[in-house]
Design an enzyme around this catalytic site. Sequence first.
Site, PDB file in Angstrom:
ATOM      1  N   GLU A  51      12.592   5.001   0.754  1.00 30.13           N
ATOM      2  CA  GLU A  51      12.515   3.947  -0.258  1.00 30.13           C
ATOM      3  C   GLU A  51      12.522   4.641  -1.607  1.00 30.13           C
ATOM      4  O   GLU A  51      11.620   5.424  -1.909  1.00 30.13           O
ATOM      5  CB  GLU A  51      11.255   3.081  -0.069  1.00 30.13           C
ATOM      6  CG  GLU A  51      11.354   2.103   1.087  1.00 30.13           C
ATOM      7  CD  GLU A  51      12.488   1.109   0.967  1.00 30.13           C
ATOM      8  OE1 GLU A  51      12.896   0.812  -0.180  1.00 30.13           O
ATOM      9  OE2 GLU A  51      12.976   0.621   1.996  1.00 30.13           O
ATOM     10  N   GLU A  73      10.841  -1.496   5.631  1.00 32.35           N
ATOM     11  CA  GLU A  73       9.395  -1.329   5.750  1.00 32.35           C
ATOM     12  C   GLU A  73       8.725  -2.696   5.784  1.00 32.35           C
ATOM     13  O   GLU A  73       9.300  -3.710   5.419  1.00 32.35           O
ATOM     14  CB  GLU A  73       8.847  -0.536   4.560  1.00 32.35           C
ATOM     15  CG  GLU A  73       9.313   0.901   4.521  1.00 32.35           C
ATOM     16  CD  GLU A  73       8.520   1.728   3.533  1.00 32.35           C
ATOM     17  OE1 GLU A  73       7.808   2.635   3.974  1.00 32.35           O
ATOM     18  OE2 GLU A  73       8.614   1.465   2.329  1.00 32.35           O
TER      19      GLU A  73
END
Length: 478
Positions: free
Chosen positions: A247, A459
């Site tokens: 990320e 996520e």
Amino acid sequence: MFENLIGGTWRGGAEAGENINPSDISDVIGQFSRANTSDVDEAIAAAHSAMPSWSLSTISQRHALLQKVAQALNAQLDELGRELAREQGKTLAEGKGEVLRAAQVFDFYANECLRLEGIKIASLREGVDVEVTREPVGVVGIITPWNYPIAIPAWKIAPALCYGNTVVFKPADLVPHSAYALAKIIDAAGFPDGVFNLAMGRGSVVGEAMLKSPLVSAVTFTGSVATGRHVALSAISANPMKKVQLELGGKNPLVVLDDADLDIAIDIAVNGAYYGTGQRCTASSRLIVTEGIHDRFVAAMTERIAALKVGHALDPQTQIGPVVDKNQLDQDLSYIDIGQKEGATLAIGGNRLNGETEGFYMAPALFTEANNEMRIAREEIFGPVAAVIRVKDYEEALEVANDTEFGLSSGICTTSLKYASHFKRASTAGMAMVNLPTAGVDYHVPFGGRKNSSYGSREQGRAAVEFYTSTKTAYTKP
């Protein structure tokens, strides 16, 4: 001395790093042990040894342990929130809110333990049963950033443990105290030795050892694009079969159309651009405003920014805390110079501030007359800096919003169902917000972006099962 947790034992290291309060640089939070390569190798070996039994632990055992962590976070919310704000510089309210989010995440995944499921499918062959189940991937290396020092670790650690993996956790070297506090809570909950390990220290040491270890099956990282690329290349070079989840950054657009409610749009823009001192990957750094509302929007934004209280993170009246450290402050200030040299107008802010204590304070900055080719509109600044880009209409706004190498979050302020619906479909970001800040997400749904903002599976929420498990298909002939 704050120590590392390796194989169930707390122990120091040969080197330590000093943790400084960015609101008051005379306030030293503590000395934190830095793991060396040998320490990391031992932590990985401990996690590897604990993996066989932990992977077969019962769902009730995992549920109970994760619930203990959630309960302890809730019980210590005020203390942990205060220490988080002291360490990282976000406001007291934001610090407490982040600890609450960590507790919610652990609670969610505690209950996910009880919802682990597979499917049974009819076979093409007579008398054959087919079952599809999920199993843990193994030892997971977790590398987290400094902007959310307890929430991001929580949403990586909790699912890893929920799905039966063991963990080696490396927090950001800049903000180790919140991670240390979380590790103490996890250790006190009663997880078997080696299931969870804390290895604080430099990325060049701890992170590299994780990436290169053949015993680490998966690595999840949140941080900058440049570092993320290095993580992926190093991990895959060491082991082409290693799972990698990244990320990364964002240059998130907030579109404001002529028909938007101006007051709502201003609230959303200020929240998205400046709260958390702008140090959020989902921050609204590009404010794309149609010409019919542009001048009123700029005037109202300037007035609102001027009224924001910048100050010590632990002052309850503070709305914008300090930048996290001198390096980040220097970077933010350099972009103020860059924007002005590029021809944008600095409408307000952008200067270093002096507080009652010596800290890394900066006045929130707003550029106007920017365009999407400027560096301030294309590069992630990661500070309290936003640029207004004037556009003709919705069609041009959408084109500008999507013209970026990033694709994490996007937003639109409008009262038009037509434009809201179209924007949700046409935005090339992984998350799209309508009349809401680009920063601010729920913990029970997927989080992630496209393009250079993310790599690998999502996520949070139930989507986390994709990264932390592998699928097994079993055939049975009775």
